[in-house]
Design an enzyme around this catalytic site. Structure first.
Site, PDB file in Angstrom:
ATOM      1  N   PHE A 146       0.869  -1.168   0.000  1.00 32.48           N
ATOM      2  CA  PHE A 146       0.000   0.000   0.000  1.00 32.48           C
ATOM      3  C   PHE A 146       0.912   1.226   0.000  1.00 32.48           C
ATOM      4  O   PHE A 146       2.000   1.196   0.577  1.00 32.48           O
ATOM      5  CB  PHE A 146      -0.987   0.032   1.175  1.00 32.48           C
ATOM      6  CG  PHE A 146      -1.946   1.183   0.992  1.00 32.48           C
ATOM      7  CD1 PHE A 146      -2.911   1.119   0.004  1.00 32.48           C
ATOM      8  CD2 PHE A 146      -1.809   2.355   1.717  1.00 32.48           C
ATOM      9  CE1 PHE A 146      -3.738   2.216  -0.255  1.00 32.48           C
ATOM     10  CE2 PHE A 146      -2.634   3.444   1.464  1.00 32.48           C
ATOM     11  CZ  PHE A 146      -3.594   3.366   0.475  1.00 32.48           C
ATOM     12  N   LYS A 151     -11.691   3.344   7.766  1.00 35.27           N
ATOM     13  CA  LYS A 151     -12.388   2.381   6.902  1.00 35.27           C
ATOM     14  C   LYS A 151     -13.371   1.557   7.737  1.00 35.27           C
ATOM     15  O   LYS A 151     -14.373   2.073   8.180  1.00 35.27           O
ATOM     16  CB  LYS A 151     -11.365   1.506   6.174  1.00 35.27           C
ATOM     17  CG  LYS A 151     -10.592   2.235   5.066  1.00 35.27           C
ATOM     18  CD  LYS A 151      -9.440   3.042   5.572  1.00 35.27           C
ATOM     19  CE  LYS A 151      -8.530   3.528   4.473  1.00 35.27           C
ATOM     20  NZ  LYS A 151      -7.524   4.479   4.973  1.00 35.27           N
TER      21      LYS A 151
HETATM   22  C1  P71 Z   1      -7.697   4.701   0.583  1.00 41.47           C
HETATM   23  C2  P71 Z   1      -6.793   5.116   1.664  1.00 41.47           C
HETATM   24  C3  P71 Z   1      -6.481   6.569   1.855  1.00 41.47           C
HETATM   25  C4  P71 Z   1      -5.408   6.893   0.904  1.00 41.47           C
HETATM   26  C5  P71 Z   1      -4.086   6.849   1.316  1.00 41.47           C
HETATM   27  C6  P71 Z   1      -3.082   7.061   0.399  1.00 41.47           C
HETATM   28  C7  P71 Z   1      -3.400   7.291  -0.929  1.00 41.47           C
HETATM   29  C8  P71 Z   1      -4.717   7.358  -1.336  1.00 41.47           C
HETATM   30  C9  P71 Z   1      -5.703   7.157  -0.411  1.00 41.47           C
HETATM   31  C10 P71 Z   1      -5.383   4.220   3.355  1.00 41.47           C
HETATM   32  C11 P71 Z   1      -4.747   3.084   3.905  1.00 41.47           C
HETATM   33  C12 P71 Z   1      -5.079   1.759   3.460  1.00 41.47           C
HETATM   34  C13 P71 Z   1      -4.401   0.680   3.968  1.00 41.47           C
HETATM   35  C14 P71 Z   1      -4.696  -0.696   3.527  1.00 41.47           C
HETATM   36  C15 P71 Z   1      -3.102   2.116   5.341  1.00 41.47           C
HETATM   37  C16 P71 Z   1      -3.745   3.232   4.860  1.00 41.47           C
HETATM   38  C17 P71 Z   1      -3.326   4.565   5.379  1.00 41.47           C
HETATM   39  N1  P71 Z   1      -6.225   4.132   2.348  1.00 41.47           N
HETATM   40  N2  P71 Z   1      -3.431   0.872   4.889  1.00 41.47           N
HETATM   41  O1  P71 Z   1      -7.789   3.490   0.342  1.00 41.47           O
HETATM   42  O2  P71 Z   1      -6.031   1.547   2.552  1.00 41.47           O
HETATM   43  O3  P71 Z   1      -4.230   5.009   6.300  1.00 41.47           O
HETATM   44  O4  P71 Z   1      -5.105   7.090   5.233  1.00 41.47           O
HETATM   45  O5  P71 Z   1      -5.534   6.554   7.648  1.00 41.47           O
HETATM   46  O6  P71 Z   1      -3.276   7.215   6.919  1.00 41.47           O
HETATM   47  O7  P71 Z   1      -8.336   5.576  -0.018  1.00 41.47           O
HETATM   48  P1  P71 Z   1      -4.546   6.554   6.519  1.00 41.47           P
END
Ligand code: P71
Length: 461
Positions: free
Chosen positions: A127, A261
């Site tokens: 990720f 999430k």
């Molecule tokens: C999502 C996000 C938010 C995001 C982050 C970076 C780029 C685009 C969008 C965040 C995640 C995630 C997983 C599996 C850690 C984070 C970071 N996802 N692990 O899917 O999906 O968490 O955003 O709370 O810092 O849109 P954070």
């Protein structure tokens, strides 16, 4: 077990609404050009149905909002912190809680504490923020997900599985001493919201124990993973989501979680571990970078709503069923129209296969970025590029990483949109798909060095 209904009707009714507005095509054409053809740079006011992310976009329940009023804002020893600690212990089963402002705060602390420069950090796909923090700490990320995860149209019930042979090869090649931990993501985001099986996680944990390599979960979407285990893995059909989440975590030494999430809140996250010594070191870092150990990066009301969200996400199985059911509803509408997308349909969104939809655009002209922009112009539906732009450049060679997956993600916020919104979205995707020959490539006008997808700007070629 709750009584099974034929369909997944939402297990809630709507008490408060937020108006959204449709714009003209002309307005959207200007808006996306002003945003440098990057959906991250659009104003949400210009968006009709916002499928940019399922992160921090959930609708909270009346019980969570009530919790906001009861949040204890004490600097130290907040009551709300203890409610959160109890929720994490009960649902995830880790004794030690380190609260952070969001997921990447937890990733930062974990990476800095465990990774030495030159270490290898295996993971079931990357990720963006997770890999960033691993590399920032001097680590080298190694992808050990099964090959099927990189093949959008190949059906496999557990595309998130760790390839144990790849993991074994890495251990043999570099030695267990050079592997501070394995990072195992539940319901792998970049693979299209694809689960790993309990059997695979158990085996991964077993192999790692043999070499004394800790297993650190990214349990951000553990509930969605648990739902797929319940639906697809023998022996789990009669187990509750709550029991399955607890079992998932039992095969790990700790986890980072973005609470934006599964946990049904708009901000927050945590690191949770079993080992007190590691937790003590994490708390020492927490006070430097986030806040005191009983709030980290959150206000008391954030923690109160989060504690309640953690209970809610597993209190009934209906929640997970309706959440994933809505994603499947959209996915099935698109499959029926022949639109290429990642299969099986994932847990948190639909992932359009931009490489298959726009074969006339070479990968260095960013087909997924271009498709995201075209969709927005068609209907005001906002998705997110998850392809070459997101993958970034290889720090060694400086070249684009050219990932095998070139996707547009349409992530569905939890408890926010209705089936009619999904219908409108499907109509727009089909329309753009039918006119795909008209979509052209893009080139950078501004390219940030790190996490470039957030702020990059493009123009049409
Ligand atoms: C999502 C996000 C938010 C995001 C982050 C970076 C780029 C685009 C969008 C965040 C995640 C995630 C997983 C599996 C850690 C984070 C970071 N996802 N692990 O899917 O999906 O968490 O955003 O709370 O810092 O849109 P954070």
């Amino acid at each position: 077990m709750e009584q099974r209904r034929r369909s997944w009707a939402e297990p809630y009714k709507i008490k408060m609404v937020e108006p959204i507005k449709m714009t003209t095509r002309e307005h959207r054409e200007k808006a996306i050009a002003d945003a440098g053809f990057n959906s991250f740079l659009l104003r949400s006011d210009d968006v009709y149905i916002d499928l940019l992310t399922d992160s921090g976009t959930s609708a909270m329940s009346d019980n969570q909002w009530a919790g906001m009023m009861l949040g204890d804002e004490a600097y130290a020893g907040s009551k709300s912190y203890y409610h959160l600690e109890e929720a994490v212990q009960e649902v995830y089963g880790y004794p030690e809680l380190i609260p952070t402002h969001q997921g990447r705060g937890a990733e930062h602390i974990l990476s800095q504490l465990l990774i030495k420069p030159g270490d290898y950090v295996p993971g079931n796909m990357y990720f963006t923020t997770t890999r960033f923090h691993q590399e920032h700490a001097g680590g080298i990320f190694v992808d050990v997900i099964i090959d099927e995860a990189h093949m959008p149209s190949v059906e496999h019930p557990f595309k998130g599985n760790v390839d144990l042979a790849k993991l074994q090869r890495l251990i043999d090649d570099v030695g267990a001493d050079q592997i501070p931990y394995i990072s195992v993501e539940t319901n792998v985001n970049m693979a299209g919201g694809q689960p790993l099986s309990m059997a695979n996680l158990r085996a991964t944990y077993g192999l790692c124990k043999k070499y004394d390599i800790p297993v650190m979960l990214d349990a951000t979407r553990a509930v969605e993973n648990a739902y797929f285990i319940q639906q697809r893995e023998g022996g789990y059909e009669d187990r509750s989501i709550k029991e399955i989440v607890a079992e998932i975590c039992s095969y790990s030494d700790g986890a980072t979680v973005s609470s934006k999430k599964d946990n049904l809140v708009n901000i927050g996250g945590f690191l949770a571990v079993r080992d007190l010594e590691l937790a003590t070191r994490a708390r020492a870092m927490l006070v430097q970078f986030e806040g005191l150990h009983t709030y980290g990066g959150m206000s008391g009301r954030d923690m109160e709503a989060l504690a309640r969200g953690i209970h809610e996400m597993v209190d009934t199985d209906d929640h997970a069923r309706a959440r994933v059911g809505q994603v499947e509803y959209l996915g099935n509408a698109l499959l029926k129209a022949g639109v290429p997308l990642v299969q099986p349909i994932g847990g948190h969104g639909i992932f359009l296969d931009a490489a298959a939809i726009l074969p006339h655009i070479p990968q260095d002209q960013f087909p997924a970025q271009a498709l995201t922009a075209a969709l927005y112009v068609d209907s005001g539906v906002r998705g997110m590029e998850r392809g070459n732009v997101s993958a970034g450049r290889n720090p060694e060679t400086g070249d684009h990483r050219y990932p095998k997956l070139e996707l547009v993600r349409m992530a569905i916020p939890r408890r926010v949109y209705t089936q009619a919104h999904m219908d409108v979205t499907a109509e727009s995707v089909v329309e753009v798909y039918e006119n795909r020959a008209r979509v052209g490539g893009l080139k950078f006008t501004y390219e940030p060095q790190e996490l470039r997808f957030f702020q990059a700007r493009f123009e049409k070629i």
